[in-house]
Write a protein that holds these residues in place. Structure first.
Motif, PDB file in Angstrom:
ATOM      1  N   CYS A   1       0.964  -1.316  -0.550  1.00 42.42           N
ATOM      2  CA  CYS A   1      -0.099  -0.054  -0.074  1.00 42.42           C
ATOM      3  C   CYS A   1       1.049   1.322   0.039  1.00 42.42           C
ATOM      4  N   LYS A   2       0.307   2.144  -0.882  1.00 44.13           N
ATOM      5  CA  LYS A   2       1.424   3.404  -1.016  1.00 44.13           C
ATOM      6  C   LYS A   2       0.813   4.529   0.361  1.00 44.13           C
ATOM      7  N   ALA A   3       0.860   4.193   1.321  1.00 39.29           N
ATOM      8  CA  ALA A   3       0.746   4.901   2.566  1.00 39.29           C
ATOM      9  C   ALA A   3       1.754   5.808   3.086  1.00 39.29           C
ATOM     10  N   ARG A   4       1.241   7.144   4.012  1.00 36.81           N
ATOM     11  CA  ARG A   4       2.040   7.756   4.988  1.00 36.81           C
ATOM     12  C   ARG A   4       2.297   7.268   5.881  1.00 36.81           C
ATOM     13  N   LYS A   5       1.842   6.420   6.977  1.00 35.03           N
ATOM     14  CA  LYS A   5       1.686   5.391   8.166  1.00 35.03           C
ATOM     15  C   LYS A   5       1.916   4.162   7.595  1.00 35.03           C
ATOM     16  N   LYS A   6       3.046   3.796   6.667  1.00 37.27           N
ATOM     17  CA  LYS A   6       3.017   2.757   6.936  1.00 37.27           C
ATOM     18  C   LYS A   6       3.755   1.875   7.731  1.00 37.27           C
ATOM     19  N   HIS A   7       5.092   2.547   7.866  1.00 35.40           N
ATOM     20  CA  HIS A   7       5.600   1.636   9.464  1.00 35.40           C
ATOM     21  C   HIS A   7       5.046   1.669  10.790  1.00 35.40           C
ATOM     22  N   LYS A   8       4.699   2.451  11.138  1.00 35.68           N
ATOM     23  CA  LYS A   8       3.748   2.223  12.229  1.00 35.68           C
ATOM     24  C   LYS A   8       2.356   1.018  12.265  1.00 35.68           C
ATOM     25  N   THR A   9       2.358   0.189  11.827  1.00 33.52           N
ATOM     26  CA  THR A   9       1.020  -0.761  11.018  1.00 33.52           C
ATOM     27  C   THR A   9       2.526  -2.036  11.243  1.00 33.52           C
ATOM     28  N   VAL A  10       3.677  -1.604  10.214  1.00 33.77           N
ATOM     29  CA  VAL A  10       4.240  -2.660  10.253  1.00 33.77           C
ATOM     30  C   VAL A  10       4.721  -3.149  12.021  1.00 33.77           C
ATOM     31  N   LYS A  11       5.170  -2.129  12.314  1.00 35.40           N
ATOM     32  CA  LYS A  11       5.412  -2.199  14.000  1.00 35.40           C
ATOM     33  C   LYS A  11       4.516  -2.641  14.809  1.00 35.40           C
ATOM     34  N   VAL A  12       3.300  -2.248  14.417  1.00 34.11           N
ATOM     35  CA  VAL A  12       2.478  -2.619  15.517  1.00 34.11           C
ATOM     36  C   VAL A  12       2.149  -4.270  15.230  1.00 34.11           C
ATOM     37  N   ILE A  13       2.472  -4.900  13.744  1.00 36.45           N
ATOM     38  CA  ILE A  13       2.074  -5.811  13.807  1.00 36.45           C
ATOM     39  C   ILE A  13       3.463  -6.953  14.234  1.00 36.45           C
ATOM     40  N   PHE A  14       4.408  -6.700  13.817  1.00 36.03           N
ATOM     41  CA  PHE A  14       5.799  -6.949  14.753  1.00 36.03           C
ATOM     42  C   PHE A  14       5.431  -7.399  16.144  1.00 36.03           C
ATOM     43  N   CYS A  15       4.946  -6.276  17.098  1.00 38.90           N
ATOM     44  CA  CYS A  15       5.507  -6.042  17.705  1.00 38.90           C
ATOM     45  C   CYS A  15       3.923  -7.274  18.695  1.00 38.90           C
ATOM     46  N   ILE A  16       2.770  -7.768  17.993  1.00 37.14           N
ATOM     47  CA  ILE A  16       1.857  -8.566  18.054  1.00 37.14           C
ATOM     48  C   ILE A  16       2.663  -9.354  18.295  1.00 37.14           C
ATOM     49  N   VAL A  17       2.671 -10.099  17.198  1.00 39.02           N
ATOM     50  CA  VAL A  17       3.632 -11.589  16.525  1.00 39.02           C
ATOM     51  C   VAL A  17       4.740 -11.337  18.050  1.00 39.02           C
ATOM     52  N   VAL A  18       5.562 -10.944  17.633  1.00 39.49           N
ATOM     53  CA  VAL A  18       7.287 -11.390  19.523  1.00 39.49           C
ATOM     54  C   VAL A  18       6.229 -11.008  20.784  1.00 39.49           C
TER      55      VAL A  18
ATOM     56  N   VAL B   1       7.161 -13.789  22.402  1.00 43.88           N
ATOM     57  CA  VAL B   1       8.296 -14.718  24.489  1.00 43.88           C
ATOM     58  C   VAL B   1       6.676 -14.816  24.916  1.00 43.88           C
ATOM     59  N   CYS B   2       5.914 -14.268  25.764  1.00 46.90           N
ATOM     60  CA  CYS B   2       4.915 -14.996  26.283  1.00 46.90           C
ATOM     61  C   CYS B   2       4.627 -16.564  26.534  1.00 46.90           C
ATOM     62  N   TRP B   3       4.084 -16.768  25.450  1.00 47.35           N
ATOM     63  CA  TRP B   3       3.771 -18.137  25.333  1.00 47.35           C
ATOM     64  C   TRP B   3       4.997 -19.604  25.273  1.00 47.35           C
ATOM     65  N   THR B   4       6.243 -19.042  24.350  1.00 42.49           N
ATOM     66  CA  THR B   4       7.361 -19.987  23.908  1.00 42.49           C
ATOM     67  C   THR B   4       7.920 -20.461  25.142  1.00 42.49           C
ATOM     68  N   PRO B   5       8.276 -19.677  25.932  1.00 40.18           N
ATOM     69  CA  PRO B   5       8.925 -20.326  27.257  1.00 40.18           C
ATOM     70  C   PRO B   5       7.958 -21.675  27.970  1.00 40.18           C
ATOM     71  N   TYR B   6       7.200 -20.792  28.013  1.00 37.66           N
ATOM     72  CA  TYR B   6       6.094 -21.802  28.731  1.00 37.66           C
ATOM     73  C   TYR B   6       6.055 -23.113  28.267  1.00 37.66           C
ATOM     74  N   ASN B   7       5.217 -23.219  27.088  1.00 39.10           N
ATOM     75  CA  ASN B   7       5.166 -24.452  26.274  1.00 39.10           C
ATOM     76  C   ASN B   7       6.488 -25.149  26.167  1.00 39.10           C
ATOM     77  N   VAL B   8       8.188 -24.279  26.152  1.00 36.26           N
ATOM     78  CA  VAL B   8       8.448 -25.605  26.222  1.00 36.26           C
ATOM     79  C   VAL B   8       8.795 -26.256  27.511  1.00 36.26           C
ATOM     80  N   VAL B   9       8.853 -25.599  28.611  1.00 39.65           N
ATOM     81  CA  VAL B   9       8.930 -26.251  29.887  1.00 39.65           C
ATOM     82  C   VAL B   9       7.510 -27.360  30.269  1.00 39.65           C
ATOM     83  N   ILE B  10       6.590 -26.747  29.389  1.00 37.39           N
ATOM     84  CA  ILE B  10       5.841 -27.864  29.531  1.00 37.39           C
ATOM     85  C   ILE B  10       5.837 -29.238  28.374  1.00 37.39           C
TER      86      ILE B  10
END
Length: 366
Positions: free
Chosen positions: A234-251, A255-264
């Protein structure tokens, strides 16, 4: 997930080959007082903090939904159910904090009820996050298909299905949950029948790993990768903000659930008596890791309001309006005014730059 309660092992860590004693029928205790003391001290504090922050954040989201949004779109329905799930989860935390400090003092009936509330909220929260991600994927990547299926009544039916599945999966935990009397105090634990305890525990471990981590995480990563690809084009001005939000949600989810499931998963190897994981020392290490990783995973309910509500334009504007009424002398009004002005300008721009990613799943804020 109930803490794996192992206090014995079939291995003799002090075996003397020159001794004439028959060790074959001995069961050797593995002392883990230090690990349990750590959990009794660390867990109540963390649960209390998670309860406070989750209560504040999710209550604000719930108030804004009811007061301003009127539950008129698909996103509002999903966020309402996610907030309800997080509040139920947070509501159970003080009970488990007391259980870690003073034992279970609320009776056997409350033991079953609170265990059911805890697991229903836990399972529904994971499934709702996955469902919201799928809905967001269709809204952004396949908008024409989404127009036909993204209806409020469909969202309501999907949410009801999530709650029904969560209740069904919770039935075994509620049946096998009892108040167990120890030497000094009672505790609320899941006690499986001795003959089938091994199978039930393995089933619980792999259900957690496969159904409530690997599958949701794979869906979330796939959907957000496709969304990210669409957003970048998309040709938009605030593209990087959306990319950061998506990246943060996945990360944050990872981060929250991987250590717990590895221990399980490692506890499942202990249950299967894999030699490298069946030592007393390994059990103590896993117990420490379990307390830390579980508390990290449970704090995810505090972060949901931020990523799925407050980072979006609509919810942020409603929050500023609400705070400006509570604190009229603050400088919030100026920020609210400038935010509204910016939003008004964006509304007249092209569709790609008008997408509100966290809130309106049919539009992605760029």
């Amino acid at each position: 997930m109930e803490q794996p309660n192992y206090n014995y092992t079939d291995y003799d860590y002090n075996y003397d080959p020159n001794s004439t004693v028959d060790y074959s029928n001995f069961v050797y205790l593995c002392e883990n007082f230090a690990a349990n003391s750590f959990g009794a001290m660390f867990t109540p504090v963390w649960y209390s903090l998670a309860f406070i922050f989750s209560l504040i954040g999710n209550t604000l989201v719930l108030w804004i939904l009811v007061r301003y949004e009127k539950l008129s779109c698909v996103t509002d329905i999903f966020i309402l159910n996610l907030v309800t799930s997080d509040l139920l989860f947070a509501f159970s935390l003080p009970f488990w904090a007391v259980d870690h400090t003073s034992g279970w003092i609320f009776g056997n009936a409350m033991c079953k009820i609170m265990r059911a509330i805890f697991f229903i909220a836990y399972y529904s929260g994971i499934m709702l996050l996955t469902l919201m991600t799928i809905d967001r994927y269709f809204a952004v990547v396949h908008p024409l298909t989404a127009v036909r299926f993204r209806k409020v009544h469909y969202a309501g039916a999907a949410s009801l299905a999530v709650w029904g599945i969560s209740i069904f999966i919770t039935i075994p935990q509620m049946i096998f949950c009892h108040t167990v009397a120890n030497e000094n105090q009672s505790s609320c634990k899941i006690t499986y029948p001795p003959k089938s305890a091994h199978i039930w525990r393995l089933l619980g471990y792999y259900q957690q790993n496969l159904l409530f981590f690997l599958f949701p995480f794979a869906v979330i990563v796939f959907c957000y990768c496709r969304i990210l690809n669409t957003v970048i084009r998309c040709k938009a001005r605030k593209k990087h903000k959306t990319v950061k939000v998506i990246f943060c949600i996945v990360v944050v989810f990872f981060v929250c659930w991987t250590p717990y499931n590895v221990v399980i998963f490692l506890f499942s190897l202990f249950e299967l008596q894999v030699p490298e994981f069946s030592t007393c020392e390994m059990e103590n290490h896993l117990t420490y890791a379990f307390y830390i990783s579980r508390n990290l995973a449970y704090c995810h309910c505090c972060l949901n309001p931020f990523f799925y509500a407050f980072v979006g334009t609509k919810f942020r504007n409603h929050l500023i309006r609400l705070l400006s009424k509570c604190f009229p002398c603050a400088k919030i009004c100026k920020e609210y005014s400038s935010t509204n002005t910016t939003t008004a300008k964006h509304n007249s721009s092209q569709i790609c730059s008008d997408i509100d990613l966290p809130l309106n799943l049919a539009r992605v804020e760029m």
